[in-house]
Enzyme design. Structure first.
Site, PDB file in Angstrom:
ATOM      1  CD  GLU A   1      12.625 -10.480   0.938  1.00 21.76           C
ATOM      2  OE1 GLU A   1      12.592 -11.690   1.168  1.00 21.76           O
ATOM      3  OE2 GLU A   1      13.405  -9.677   1.513  1.00 21.76           O
TER       4      GLU A   1
ATOM      5  CD  GLU B   1       1.664   2.486  -3.366  1.00 24.12           C
ATOM      6  OE1 GLU B   1       2.637   1.709  -3.289  1.00 24.12           O
ATOM      7  OE2 GLU B   1       1.760   3.724  -3.168  1.00 24.12           O
TER       8      GLU B   1
ATOM      9  N   GLY C   1       0.832  -1.203   0.000  1.00 21.35           N
ATOM     10  CA  GLY C   1       0.000   0.000   0.000  1.00 21.35           C
ATOM     11  C   GLY C   1       0.853   1.234   0.000  1.00 21.35           C
TER      12      GLY C   1
ATOM     13  CB  SER D   1      -8.899   5.137  14.799  1.00 20.35           C
ATOM     14  OG  SER D   1      -7.847   4.271  14.443  1.00 20.35           O
TER      15      SER D   1
END
Lengths: 231, 231
Positions: free
Chosen positions: A116, A63, A47, A83
């Site tokens: 990786e 991504e 991400g 949050s």
DNA sequence: TCAAAAGTGTTTCGTTTACACCCATGA
DNA sequence: TCATGGGTGTAAACGAAACACTTTTGA
């Protein structure tokens, strides 16, 4: 959508929980080894930040391709984690996605300088960065329920698969024994599998016929109000 | 969650689709009259930018209270809208929520200087700002399916309600006739309704007993793996 | 006594569950 | 011929669907 009283300082990111399935193995999740702080050297979900000129949906796809060389067969929004204190640096709101791939069709970028990518069994996950554990749990829960009322599991199998692969997949994901005869009867009753002329070669025992999932027919039926369901 | 190559310039907002139900009427949605550009004077979903020091969940609650004086009985995340061009001013990613209230317990702020909140029948919605039409459609679809496998509909009814209210609610939301006898049998079989000693006073015909929904019992059953379901 | 809505049971039908043996192949 | 996994049918139990008349109240 009002104008800000003072400038808002929140970053928007995406995170993806990508499931892969290797026959006779556990369900797997794709993780990336982080090469920057925080959590440098630790594992995390693929991400990153959304770019200004791309949609959030496009951001995950980018991504995933950049970090792991993967273009998922199935990808849907999971939940948005918003949050406070999720990221020690900035305020980050993260839109999480759930994806499914057949790992044998996707070679991972492994051991490149930069990143990786690696598959981990959901039963043997390393500790993961940020609140990614929560995200993974949310994804697993969603997968387990969703596979029972949408035929998404086929995205985890080979194009042509023996019936037993499907059986094992459900056993693995739902996590309970299934009655082979009833399961087969039910799946077959939908008429969504096409029989091929090929048979499974490897392994011992009687070779199983290979099937393909008829995606077009499913879409057609779906539009007519058909609901796929496996109890 | 990588560090930005150049500074990201995206705003994070929340929008809420709040459903209300008045007996014998349609399902309603809460809209706010906008007092700033763009779409000044037009109707839009309640919502606004998330503040730096509040969670996304808290942001919706705050906005709903500020803009309409409402604290929903049920509120859950719906979907995050993250495509380009949603807002003509900035790039805005919006986390949408679905909420349910009983309008008779919530007096709206109406005709105040700043804002005007109003209920609209889902069958007679005005045109709405931004992509809010899409958001509303997404919410409606979710409500229609969710009410069939979670007892969320009770949040739209009075604390004490006659059985017929429940019946009408389902007819209205799901949008098809139901068999009164089978519906009652099914609901009653769950043992989740408590009978009160009161009866419905208004209207003609035989007065109906009033019931309350036993939330505690539902939670208990849910933990034991019970699934509410209405076909 | 009429109109209006509440309350109530039974039968039919379809779906789900439980259950065990034979088949095809390679070693 | 044996070990291994593939392939198949039937009966019982259960839940869903179809269906209409009686009761209570106020006007």
């Amino acid at each position: 959508m009002e104008s800000p009283k003072k400038l808002q300082d929140i970053k928007v990111a995406v995170d993806a929980v990508i499931f892969g399935y290797f026959d006779k193995k556990d369900l797997q999740i794709l993780l990336i080894k982080r090469n920057i702080e925080p959590f440098k050297g630790g594992w995390a979900l693929p991400g990153g930040l959304v770019l200004d000129d791309e949609s959030v949906d496009d951001a995950v796809k980018r991504e995933l391709y950049e970090e792991a060389g993967i273009k998922p067969d199935f990808l849907e929004q999971l939940y948005t984690f918003g949050s406070l204190g999720r990221d020690p640096r900035n305020r980050v709101v993260s839109v999480a996605y759930l994806g499914l791939v057949n790992p044998s069709y996707h070679e991972l970028f492994a051991d490149s300088d930069a990143e990786e990518a690696q598959w981990f069994s959901i039963n043997r996950l390393p500790s993961v960065a940020f609140d990614h554990k929560t995200i993974i749990e949310t994804a697993l829960k969603r997968l387990r329920t969703k596979i029972q009322y949408q035929p998404i599991g086929f995205n985890l199998l080979n194009e042509e698969f023996p019936f037993s692969d499907l059986e094992n997949l459900y056993k693995t994901i739902v996590g309970q024994e299934i009655d082979r005869r009833n399961f087969r009867k039910k799946i077959m009753s939908y008429g969504l599998l096409n029989e091929t002329n090929n048979v499974k070669k490897e392994g011992s025992g009687r070779p199983g016929k290979l099937f393909t999932f008829n995606k077009e027919k499913y879409k057609e039926l779906e539009e007519q109000g058909f609901y796929f369901e496996i109890k």
